[in-house]
Design an enzyme around this catalytic site. Structure first.
Site, short mmCIF file in Angstrom:
data_model
loop_
_atom_site.label_atom_id
_atom_site.label_comp_id
_atom_site.label_asym_id
_atom_site.label_seq_id
_atom_site.Cartn_x
_atom_site.Cartn_y
_atom_site.Cartn_z
N LYS A 13 0.89 -1.17 0.00
CA LYS A 13 0.00 0.00 0.00
C LYS A 13 0.93 1.22 0.00
O LYS A 13 1.19 1.84 1.04
CB LYS A 13 -0.89 -0.04 1.25
CG LYS A 13 -2.02 0.97 1.23
CD LYS A 13 -2.80 0.98 2.54
CE LYS A 13 -3.85 2.07 2.55
NZ LYS A 13 -4.44 2.30 3.86
N THR B 36 -18.04 -14.16 0.34
CA THR B 36 -16.80 -14.94 0.15
C THR B 36 -15.71 -14.57 1.14
O THR B 36 -14.60 -15.12 1.08
CB THR B 36 -16.28 -14.71 -1.29
OG1 THR B 36 -16.34 -13.31 -1.56
CG2 THR B 36 -17.12 -15.44 -2.30
N THR C 223 -15.67 -4.39 -1.03
CA THR C 223 -15.96 -5.83 -1.05
C THR C 223 -15.64 -6.48 0.29
O THR C 223 -15.71 -7.71 0.41
CB THR C 223 -15.16 -6.53 -2.17
OG1 THR C 223 -13.76 -6.31 -1.92
CG2 THR C 223 -15.53 -5.99 -3.53
N LYS D 166 -11.32 10.04 3.09
CA LYS D 166 -9.86 9.95 3.13
C LYS D 166 -9.28 8.93 2.14
O LYS D 166 -9.90 7.91 1.85
CB LYS D 166 -9.41 9.58 4.53
CG LYS D 166 -9.66 10.70 5.52
CD LYS D 166 -8.89 10.53 6.80
CE LYS D 166 -9.55 9.63 7.78
NZ LYS D 166 -8.96 9.70 9.12
N LEU E 54 -20.06 -9.81 0.19
CA LEU E 54 -19.32 -10.18 1.40
C LEU E 54 -19.31 -11.69 1.67
O LEU E 54 -18.59 -12.16 2.55
CB LEU E 54 -19.90 -9.44 2.63
CG LEU E 54 -20.03 -7.92 2.48
CD1 LEU E 54 -20.61 -7.30 3.77
CD2 LEU E 54 -18.69 -7.27 2.16
P1 NAD Z 1 -8.03 -5.31 2.66
O1 NAD Z 1 -8.35 -4.29 1.65
O2 NAD Z 1 -6.61 -5.67 2.85
O3 NAD Z 1 -8.87 -6.63 2.34
C1 NAD Z 1 -8.71 -7.74 3.17
C2 NAD Z 1 -8.53 -9.04 2.40
O4 NAD Z 1 -9.78 -9.46 1.90
C3 NAD Z 1 -7.60 -8.94 1.20
O5 NAD Z 1 -6.78 -10.06 1.21
C4 NAD Z 1 -8.54 -8.96 0.00
O6 NAD Z 1 -7.94 -9.54 -1.12
C5 NAD Z 1 -9.67 -9.83 0.52
N1 NAD Z 1 -10.98 -9.57 -0.05
C6 NAD Z 1 -11.52 -8.39 -0.40
N2 NAD Z 1 -12.79 -8.55 -0.78
C7 NAD Z 1 -13.05 -9.87 -0.69
C8 NAD Z 1 -14.21 -10.65 -0.93
N3 NAD Z 1 -15.37 -10.12 -1.32
N4 NAD Z 1 -14.14 -12.00 -0.72
C9 NAD Z 1 -12.99 -12.57 -0.27
N5 NAD Z 1 -11.87 -11.86 -0.02
C10 NAD Z 1 -11.91 -10.53 -0.22
O7 NAD Z 1 -8.56 -4.90 4.11
P2 NAD Z 1 -9.81 -4.05 4.63
O8 NAD Z 1 -10.03 -4.50 6.00
O9 NAD Z 1 -10.92 -4.02 3.67
O10 NAD Z 1 -9.22 -2.55 4.66
C11 NAD Z 1 -8.19 -2.18 5.52
C12 NAD Z 1 -7.56 -0.92 4.97
O11 NAD Z 1 -8.55 0.10 4.90
C13 NAD Z 1 -6.44 -0.37 5.82
O12 NAD Z 1 -5.32 -0.12 4.99
C14 NAD Z 1 -6.99 0.93 6.37
O13 NAD Z 1 -5.98 1.91 6.53
C15 NAD Z 1 -7.99 1.32 5.32
N6 NAD Z 1 -9.06 2.17 5.83
C16 NAD Z 1 -9.30 3.33 5.21
C17 NAD Z 1 -10.30 4.18 5.67
C18 NAD Z 1 -10.58 5.47 5.00
O14 NAD Z 1 -11.34 6.28 5.52
N7 NAD Z 1 -10.01 5.72 3.84
C19 NAD Z 1 -11.07 3.80 6.78
C20 NAD Z 1 -10.81 2.57 7.38
C21 NAD Z 1 -9.81 1.75 6.90
#
Ligand code: NAD
Length: 397
Positions: free
Chosen positions: A84, A181, A138, A151, A179
């Protein structure tokens, strides 16, 4: 005397968050949203997809855009916290440039979790000083948190989200059918952010979580109660964001669970996901609130029982009072010199405090370690062995 000009202007912000189910069904036009009331202005799109999601849904996504006769380029990105970074942002920018995306009428579509959406949001913001983009989360954490705020960010030199901007999307489209999966752990991860909203501002949401949280986990959010719970959480989050979108006010209810969390996320081995680190932070915060008589022990138990029921951790071996106090000091710096530590008052309300002490943290950690000996197993011997005072305190409750 030299001349001096002062420029003052305002930037109106308007973006839409809406639900739409079965998004990749060609009969569903939601993904074609371009912010206009009229029909599509331009039939061109860059679509950036998390590569794991692409493996699951790639074929349907291709079919969707082909069916609608959209000229599109699909970029499948393998992303994680480790990449990232600005390098990955530039990878997206390269695609935008190669496709010659128009500045106004061809919103980039980001389909994935928070990591993918943060990267694409930053790329969209930097490319030609900002082009519109749409977030399609997702992950559950994406739906209730990362997709709906303003953000964008990437990590830099080992610091989480050190480079970022405020750049709201044109829209966030929430489809909870995506969701199904997710792994259980990813669902729990998202539930932690829903719990945060419940604890600081919505007692009724907490009751709904108590009733249906475990089913949300086992059904991967496909139980009928999941949608109203998610809806309520999104509503609560947006209310707080809307009144303070640029975070000028540093006392933010949505920072609950985010005081120790950045350090825990960075240092914990075995690793904690973001929502898990938030959960540990919330468990400590609830105990701190109890110690200040802001919540009853019954309320503490309700929160902890719920967390256990959705398999969220209450503690992690890394949680020594020293580390947590250092984390608090680091967050205090980030909050411009005041702790601004949100603590719950009962369930569903919160207040900010600026005077949390090392001793209070130590007492709270000891108390949780007594309740969760396994989670605390590697916690410093001092913390565990000298916990007799609290042992009595907790068992007498
Ligand atoms: P992520 O984006 O890393 O996704 C988690 C895992 O789930 C990944 O391995 C991805 O390949 C997998 N995945 C995604 N969709 C899937 C689906 N439908 N089925 C199966 N697998 C799937 O993690 P996250 O928890 O979504 O996001 C965390 C990130 O979000 C952090 O970097 C955090 O800093 C950021 N974040 C940003 C904000 C903002 O306001 N911009 C707020 C909260 C978190």
């Amino acid at each position: 005397m030299s001349a001096k000009w002062s420029v003052k202007t305002q930037l109106p912000v308007h973006y839409t968050v809406f639900e739409s189910f079965d998004l990749f069904n060609p009969e569903n036009n939601a993904l074609l949203f371009d912010g206009q009331n009229s029909s599509l202005q331009s039939l061109r799109r860059v679509v950036v997809v998390d590569d794991y999601v692409e493996r699951l849904h790639g074929e349907r996504i291709h079919q969707y855009f082909q069916y609608h006769e959209i000229e599109y380029r699909l970029l499948s990105l393998s992303v994680s916290e480790d990449n990232k970074s600005m390098d990955t942002v530039f990878q997206v920018v390269e695609e935008l440039n190669a496709f010659e995306v128009s500045r106004r009428s061809e919103p980039v579509i980001a389909i994935g979790g928070g990591v993918l959406m943060d990267i694409v949001g930053l790329a969209a913001n930097l490319f030609r000083r900002g082009i519109p983009y749409i977030r399609v989360p997702t992950t559950l954490l994406g739906v209730v948190d990362a997709a709906i705020g303003a953000k964008t960010a990437v990590n830099f030199q080992g610091h989480k989200n050190r480079i970022g901007t405020f750049y709201p999307p044109l829209a966030a489209i929430l489809d909870t059918t995506l969701l199904q999966t997710l792994s259980d752990r990813q669902i729990s991860n998202g539930i932690a952010e829903i719990l945060k909203i419940a604890l600081v501002k919505d007692a009724e949401l907490f009751e709904l979580l108590e009733k249906h949280g475990a089913a949300m986990l086992s059904s991967k959010c496909q139980n009928p109660e999941a949608v109203p719970i998610i809806r309520r959480s999104v509503q609560g989050m947006l209310e707080d964001l809307e009144s303070n979108l640029w975070e000028e006010k540093l006392e933010r209810l949505v920072d609950y669970g985010h005081t120790f969390c950045p350090t825990l996320e960075l240092k914990a081995v075995p690793k904690l996901l973001h929502g898990e680190a938030v959960a540990v932070d919330m468990a400590i915060s609830v105990m701190l609130a109890y110690q200040r008589s802001l919540v009853t022990y019954q309320e503490v138990e309700r929160v902890y029982n719920f967390m256990r029921s959705v398999r969220l951790p209450l503690l992690h071996p890394i949680c020594t009072p020293e580390l947590l106090y250092a984390a608090l000091q680091s967050t205090t710096k980030h909050r411009n010199g005041l702790q601004r530590f949100p603590l719950t008052v009962g369930i569903g309300a919160a207040q900010f405090f600026h005077d949390i002490t090392y001793e209070e943290i130590k007492t709270a950690v000891k108390a949780i370690a007594q309740l969760e000996p396994d989670a605390a197993r590697q916690t410093s011997p001092d913390t565990l062995l000298n916990g007799g005072d609290l042992c009595t305190q907790v068992s007498s409750l």
